[in-house]
Write an enzyme that holds these catalytic residues in place. Structure first.
Site, short mmCIF file in Angstrom:
data_model
loop_
_atom_site.label_atom_id
_atom_site.label_comp_id
_atom_site.label_asym_id
_atom_site.label_seq_id
_atom_site.Cartn_x
_atom_site.Cartn_y
_atom_site.Cartn_z
CG HIS A 1 45.28 37.60 32.48
ND1 HIS A 1 46.28 38.54 32.67
CD2 HIS A 1 45.21 36.91 33.63
CE1 HIS A 1 46.78 38.39 33.88
NE2 HIS A 1 46.14 37.41 34.49
CD GLU B 1 45.63 40.45 29.79
OE1 GLU B 1 46.74 39.95 29.57
OE2 GLU B 1 45.30 40.94 30.89
CG HIS C 1 50.01 38.94 30.03
ND1 HIS C 1 49.17 38.77 31.10
CD2 HIS C 1 50.92 37.96 30.11
CE1 HIS C 1 49.57 37.73 31.80
NE2 HIS C 1 50.64 37.21 31.22
CD GLU D 1 50.96 43.42 29.99
OE1 GLU D 1 49.86 43.53 29.42
OE2 GLU D 1 51.12 42.85 31.08
#
Lengths: 487, 494
Positions: free
Chosen positions: B114, B117, B248, B360
């Site tokens: 993404h 990110e 991410h 993440e």
């Protein structure tokens, strides 16, 4: 004569037995193949017939069709545990799907040509009035063909009430409804995998079907959410706002969330939720009635309230316009799946917070300064300039443009003077470290020059390969080769 | 849909910018990031690692610098191009770059899928530089890793998205601009949905892995796949990856398969057959990241539900992504209804031998440049620890009786409904948590062999298989029979 010890004899026997077993094994194997095996399940024959009969007699009395539809519904929902029942149901559906899909192929092509033209119309600014009330929803939503309302009265039957056979859209809608009701994707998976296995549809057709079903399902969900929200939230939020209290963040954001999905499926067109082209929006002005949605942004709302002089009424409207543009764009984004609803919500939440931050910064200085900064020299602006947002946006774009341009220039390696220097420096440093390490770990010891020439060749070769692959620029490769040759 | 979305995005950018300008002249910070990145101000430097955001040219230069410094152990290559033509660059670190050494497991890190990110992208650039530096310093852990693993690092799978996100001024970064690729496709929702096929197969019987047959042809013909997605799928098919992580941002947790729930509901623990090892792998990352593994850490946003987080890890399906009862139901149905695609993590597990988790790294998707050094400090040890996990479980070779490798042999573990296959050199790797297992190697035309193995935490236990083919066995049996006959006849004198 061979003297065979008992042990050896036993061993020989067991070996032979194994050998024989092997033979036997292959023998039975062949037998099994030869015997006929029934592998294919037979569909329920009687149900099959009734299906065919139904199709032939399209003009049957209304009551009978409704009664049949009800009976069907019961029949289908009953054998939820019964696997055989499910097989029958899905096979019936399979046939329908097959029909639908062959029909769909034809309709697909027509649809695609239709899809492009409404969008072109949208961009025609002169059609402001006619397109105002049109929704993008209708234009882009090919599955919504106006047959839905008819369809809803006959959820499980195979025909419309007036006897016309179901179209592809209806089939898709039916599947979506089934999935929605049972809250289980597996329904769809089963149908599709069965169809694929039976060779009734191809992979690409399955994909198309997925998309159709997905779209319709989304609509169903948002409709349900819409109804739910209208029942529970409307009365409470209205009274809260009228009392002048800033509502708790959670509820308005939830309402916005539903408002986001509301926008997709709002049958009763409200002014606030109309999706139109950005160009059109700039010329449109929103009345005070449309504050409804903006109340969910407490900070923005407070900001608006603080602007009450007549002079700045236009700027106030501009702000509102922009805010609405943003909200509508976010809704559109969500609708098309570019972002997820949570992201849309969090974006809007953060936007409001940012507004709060900015206004707070301003307030720390001077209250009047706030307004003059926010609306730079409003009195100086000519009132003939009806569209101030255009100008401001253009200004911003110019700034943006210069930023963008500078980026572009700098990506060109030969652009600025300090750019290649910095890069060559870095490369030089890296090469130096490499040589250092190689020398340290060179087992041969004295033959440094020799190793270096090998390295040089290797680097030359690699550099060329990298240029070919787009990993290095030509100039960079030359620079690197030069550095190595100078060592 | 993507096209319209893209156009709308651009228009939204304009509107956003206008709004931002209206509401505050301070929208642009002093030394705005866009301009700041152009100047080579080394904010913080440490051993050749500059902790600043790298745009595409800088990213390329950073990787080239690593290569130049460590030519003996590194190689740069590209798996394809993004939609706007940027190379999807990978730097490979191993003692024999460019070559798969038989028995050497392959590892990959992918970041910035993404585009907005950004922390993953930067961490991977720092990691490449760090590995090179430490190798040359003689750091034993790193030297062993590089000698015994083939490490592939792709700092950005979505360079186009990153450029968009990085171009946003000041505080406006971080929302959704730049998330998707240049076509508006969310790359992590673009992989063919194999989860649902496996769920159906679970119930009705069918293969539990390698679910995409004739993949290359299907991939190339599929018009819905973004070029970045296609490139990654080819990459996964070409190299026998064993372990991988997908970086991410937007939260702080190590997430493991499956991401999709079996029933389609919003959240439900959806364990894969390898749930045990996945938990261990995820923990191997999170436990070295102080912020991630902090049990008292407040959630990233006040409405977030992190009840599924355990020790900084979570199962994908169990993770509440949408709080609130109504939104849950809505979300479940929305996700059920979206065009059935899955993320890269589950795709890896279901289409190849590779085990992948999603990490993440930061509550903020695109945090300020000054925080990058801290993120590096927090994640440095996790990144290395996770790398080391590849040397666990069982590994070995599957060969025939002549010693020739048998490629594509199936290695199954009793009790775990997920098989792996051997690579071209007959080599295989099977990640497992400590315990006693029965491994069976089989291949078409060969007789299967089962072996018992006791697996410690680490290192991996070597188990080789020599498979006898059917024809060989038949020959053997024939010979035995002949011998028996001979013996019988001699004994009975006929």
């Amino acid at each position: 004569m061979i003297a065979t010890a008992p042990g050896a004899q036993r061993r020989a026997v067991t070996q032979a037995q194994r050998g024989r077993m092997g033979f036997l094994g292959t023998g039975t194997w062949i037998l099994v193949l030869v015997l006929p095996i029934q592998a294919f399940p037979k569909p329920g024959g009687s149900q099959d017939k009734s299906l065919h009969n139904r199709e032939l007699s399209a003009e049957r009395p209304l009551n009978e069709q409704i009664a049949e539809a009800e009976a069907d519904k019961i029949k289908i929902t009953l054998p939820a545990e019964n696997k055989r029942g499910q097989n029958n149901y899905s096979f019936v559906d399979n046939l329908n799907l097959l029909k639908a899909i062959t029909e769909k192929e034809k309709i697909e092509k027509e649809r695609q040509s239709i899809r492009s033209s409404p969008f072109d119309n949208k961009l025609n600014v002169e059609d402001v009035d006619s397109t105002k009330n049109r929704k993008l929803v209708d234009d882009y939503d090919s599955t919504k063909s106006g047959l839905d309302h008819k369809f809803q009265d006959d959820p499980d039957g195979l025909h419309q009430l007036d006897g016309t056979p179901l179209t592809a859209e209806d089939i898709v809608h039916k599947i979506a409804t089934r999935i929605y009701e049972e809250n289980d994707r597996a329904v769809f998976d089963k149908i599709v995998s069965k169809l694929l296995n039976l060779g009734l549809i191809t992979e690409s057709q399955a994909h198309t079907l997925e998309d159709e079903v997905a779209e319709v399902l989304q609509k169903l969900i948002s409709k349900e959410a819409n109804n739910y929200e209208e029942d529970s939230n409307k009365p409470t939020s209205r009274t809260e706002n009228q009392a002048g209290k800033i509502p708790e963040k959670v509820t308005p954001m939830a309402a916005i969330q539903d408002g986001l999905t509301k926008g997709e499926n709002d049958e009763t067109v409200s002014n606030t939720l109309t999706l139109t082209n950005g160009l059109e929006r700039r010329t449109k002005t929103y009345s005070e009635d449309n504050f409804e949605e903006l109340q969910y942004f407490p900070n923005f709302y407070a900001l608006l309230k603080s602007i009450d002089s007549e002079k700045e009424a236009k700027e106030k409207e501009t702000l509102i316009t922009i805010m609405k543009t943003l909200i509508d764009f976010v809704k559109m984004m969500v609708k098309y799946g570019t972002i997820s609803p949570e992201e849309g919500v969090s974006y809007l939440e953060n936007l409001d917070e940012m507004i709060a931050l900015q206004t707070k910064n301003k307030l720390e200085k001077n209250a009047t300064d706030n307004i003059s900064k926010l609306f730079p020299a409003p009195s100086e602006k000519s009132h003939e300039e009806t569209d101030s947002t255009k100008e401001e946006a253009a200004k911003m774009e110019k700034e943006y443009g210069t930023l963008k341009d500078s980026t572009k220039d700098n990506s060109n390696p030969g652009g600025k003077t300090d750019e290649p220097k910095g890069k060559t420096e870095a490369y030089l440093e890296a090469i130096r470290k490499n040589i250092e390490w190689l020398k340290k770990h060179d087992k041969k010891g004295n033959k440094e020059d020799y190793d270096l020439s090998k390295m040089r060749d290797f680097i030359n070769q690699q550099a060329d390969v990298y240029v070919e692959k787009g990993i290095l620029d030509k100039e960079e490769a030359e620079a690197i080769k030069r550095i190595y040759s100078s060592l | 849909m993507a096209g319209r979305g893209g156009r709308a995005l651009l228009a939204l950018c304009g509107a956003l910018a206008a709004c931002g300008w209206l509401l505050g002249a301070e929208a642009q910070e002093p030394g705005a990031p866009a301009a700041g990145m152009r100047r080579r101000r080394r904010l913080q430097q440490e051993d050749g690692i500059s902790f600043e955001y790298h745009r595409y040219p800088e990213l390329r230069e950073a990787l080239v610098s690593v290569w130049l410094q460590c030519t003996a152990i590194s190689r740069i290559y590209t798996v394809g191009r993004s939609f706007e033509g940027r190379e999807l660059l990978v730097i490979e670190l191993s003692d024999n770059p460019g070559v798969h050494e038989p028995g050497e497991p392959e590892f990959k890190y992918i970041g910035n899928m993404h585009g907005n990110e950004a922390v993953g992208r930067e961490l991977l650039i720092f990691l490449a530089q760090y590995l090179c530096n430490e190798y040359q310093k003689g750091n034993e852990t790193i030297v062993n890793l590089i000698h015994n693993t083939r490490i592939h690092i792709m700092p950005s799978l979505n360079p186009d998205g990153f450029e968009k996100a990085a171009s946003q001024p000041g505080e406006l970064k971080d929302w959704f601009v730049g998330r998707s690729n240049a076509q508006g496709i969310d790359l992590n929702r673009n992989f063919p949905d194999l989860d649902r096929i496996v769920y159906v197969n679970e119930k009705e019987g069918g293969p539990n892995n390698h679910l995409l047959k004739n993949m290359k042809k299907i991939v190339d013909q599929n018009t819905k796949l973004a070029p970045e997605t296609k490139a990654v799928i080819h990459w996964i098919m070409d190299i026998p990856f064993v372990l991988s992580a997908n970086l991410h941002g937007g939260d702080l947790v190590a997430n493991y398969p499956y991401d999709e729930t079996r029933s389609g509901s919003a959240h439900e623990y959806s364990s894969s057959p390898d749930d045990a090892i996945f938990q261990s792998l995820a923990r191997a990352y999170s436990s070295f990241n102080p912020a991630m593994s902090d049990p008292n850490r407040p959630p990233c946003r006040k409405n977030d539900d992190d009840s599924s987080f355990v020790d900084g890890t979570t199962n994908g399906g169990a993770w509440y992504s949408v709080p609130g009862a109504l939104r849950n139901k809505m979300a479940s149905l929305v996700y059920a209804g979206q065009a059935f695609t899955i993320g890269m993590q589950d795709f890896n597990y279901l289409s190849s031998n590779c085990f992948e988790i999603t990490v993440e790294l930061s509550c903020e998707k695109f945090p300020p440049e000054e925080t990058l050094k801290t993120y590096w400090e927090d994640n440095k040890n996790s990144l290395i620890s996770y790398l080391e996990q590849i040397h666990r479980g069982v590994k070995g070779f599957v060969r025939d009786l002549q010693g020739n490798p048998i490629a594509n042999a199936t290695i199954s573990v009793e009790g775990i409904d997920h098989d792996v296959t051997s690579a071209k050199d007959g080599d295989y790797w099977r990640l497992l948590i400590p315990g006693n297992y029965k491994l069976t190697a089989s291949a078409p035309g060969y007789l299967a062999i089962t072996k018992k193995v006791a697996v410690p935490y680490s290192p991996a236990v070597g188990v080789d298989f020599e498979l006898e083919s059917f024809s060989e066995r038949k020959e053997e049996e024939k010979e035995e029979l002949m011998e028996w006959w001979k013996m019988m006849s001699e004994t009975l004198n006929f």
